[in-house]
Design an enzyme around this catalytic site. Structure first.
Site: not given
Length: 452
Positions: A209-211, A213, A320
């Site tokens: 998961l992105d930072y 998110t 995104r």
């Protein structure tokens, strides 16, 4: 001054300006405590020897204005006063003692204690910030407070897996020694006995998961468990569902976003992705996302749409970039807005659900929806098309139907393949020519049976 000649509180606090009366020229009780300039003398407020040299001229002190012993040595000649007169001068000094009764006038100083109340008034200007304090009603989303190493929220735990609700401002892991806040650190603090020293980070993260998110993150506790989840993702049998707030109102209630995504090699946009056809797009790969509109509303007064996103592929920054490509970027996406969308406290993208069709039992976890008005009052829904629960249930039913169809199709293909293999073997047997030796052996076998 006779004892008790001054009524307590006869002078309001601050009634004499500093420097307004010459030293020695004040009547007893003419200045409230604390109102005299340095070098002045509060009644009863000076220790012996506390006067500065030269602050009172010899002989200019009225009887009773100086406490015994308060005069400096040498300020009067010994011959200037008889012993009896000195005694008389000392008595009036006791008149000043009632001035100590003026100290209750300091009790009138509540006016000073009221001043802090004025300091409270600025707090009213801070009240708007309290509108961001959804933290109280936001236990699922954990409010807007930053992450800490002891704020790990566990959604599911077994002997093979731990599923956590990742915070929105924390990395999963980091090789940097100075990075203190990571999910890796949180797990090590909460479950030190489950860490595997044979791995670099101590825990096996099954996906990323992105930072910025938040949401569901699956961690495997052994190599075999990690392998099972890996095959689910590799074969695209895992179901992931995200919630997001996007800018503007999305007109189509359901959309299929098909844009190939590659790395952005444009200067100044490293670590970013872009769709195929964009300048600097390198090595694009096919990507597909399904979008479902949940609610229309406003965030900070601007139109936004709450959507459910289902990635059917797993590319970096896929959701995104796809939302940006259709003109509805995710609220608070600082990176892909190039720093323009910096007002929200976070990026509004949340991994809501993860379903893994493991055997013998599937694994499913849900991280509660953080995009609600109690959680963030700046989000104001205006028109609801479908609830999160209803949309997720419909999606899972559709996904289950697809899995049944895929399973049936796979079984059909397997049966067809077996039939073809059998037919091939029969054809090979029929078309094979018998050799002389085979015919001789066959004739011998038949003759033996005939003789019997």
């Amino acid at each position: 001054m006779e004892p008790g000649s001054m009524e307590p509180g006869s002078v309001e606090p601050g009634g004499v300006e500093p420097g307004g009366v010459e030293p020695g020229g004040m009547e007893p009780g003419g200045v409230e405590p604390g109102g005299m300039e340095p070098g002045g003398m509060e009644p009863g407020g000076m220790e012996p020897g506390g006067m500065e040299p030269g602050s009172v001229e010899p002989g200019s002190v009225e009887p009773g204005s100086v406490e015994p012993g308060s005069m400096e040595p040498g300020s009067m000649e010994p011959t200037s006063m008889e012993p009896l007169e000195m005694f008389r001068d000392v008595k009036p000094a006791r008149c000043v003692e009632p001035a100590r009764s003026v100290e209750p006038a300091r009790c009138v100083e509540p006016a000073r204690s009221v001043e802090p109340a004025r300091c409270v008034e600025p707090a009213r200007s801070v009240e708007p910030a309290r509108s961001v304090e959804p933290a109280r009603g936001v236990e699922p989303a954990r409010g807007v407070e930053p992450a800490s190493v002891d704020s790990l929220k566990v959604l599911y735990q077994s002997c093979d897996y731990i599923i956590v609700d990742k915070h929105w401002d924390i990395r999963i892991d980091s090789k940097m020694w100075y990075e203190k806040r990571t999910v890796q650190k949180q797990l090590g603090l909460r479950f030190p006995e489950l860490a595997d020293p044979g791995t670099y980070y101590g825990f096996r993260f099954c996906h990323q998961l992105d930072y910025s998110t938040s949401g569901v993150l699956c961690v495997a506790l052994n190599k075999a468990a990690a392998g099972r989840v890996y095959h689910c993702f590799k074969d695209r049998r895992a179901t992931k569902v995200y919630l997001a707030l996007v800018r503007g109102w999305v007109e189509e209630e359901m959309m299929s976003l098909d844009f190939s995504i590659g790395e952005n090699t444009t200067e100044g946009r490293t670590h970013m992705m872009c769709i195929q056809g964009t300048d600097g797009c390198e090595n694009p790969k096919p990507c597909r996302t399904h979008l479902t509109v949940l609610e229309y509303g406003a965030y900070d007064g601007g139109p936004v749409t709450k959507v459910l996103l289902q990635p059917l592929t797993g590319r970096t920054h896929q959701l995104r970039v796809h939302c940006e490509a259709v003109g509805h970027p995710i609220v608070g996406d600082y990176t892909y807005s190039l720093g323009a969308d910096s007002a929200p406290y976070r990026m509004m993208l949340h991994a809501h659900l993860l379903h893994l069709p493991l055997q013998p039992l599937p694994l499913q976890a849900v991280a509660p929806d953080p995009f609600t008005t109690p959680a963030d009052p700046r989000w104001r829904p205006q028109r609801c098309l479908r609830t999160v629960e209803g949309a997720v249930e419909t999606l899972l039913e559709h996904r289950a139907a697809e899995e049944r169809t895929e399973r049936e199709e796979k079984e059909r293909r397997q049966r067809e393949e077996r039939r073809k293999q059998q037919e091939e073997r029969r054809k090979r047997w029929r078309g094979r020519e018998e050799s002389e030796e085979q015919r001789r052996m066959c004739q011998q076998w038949l003759s033996e049976w005939t003789d019997v």
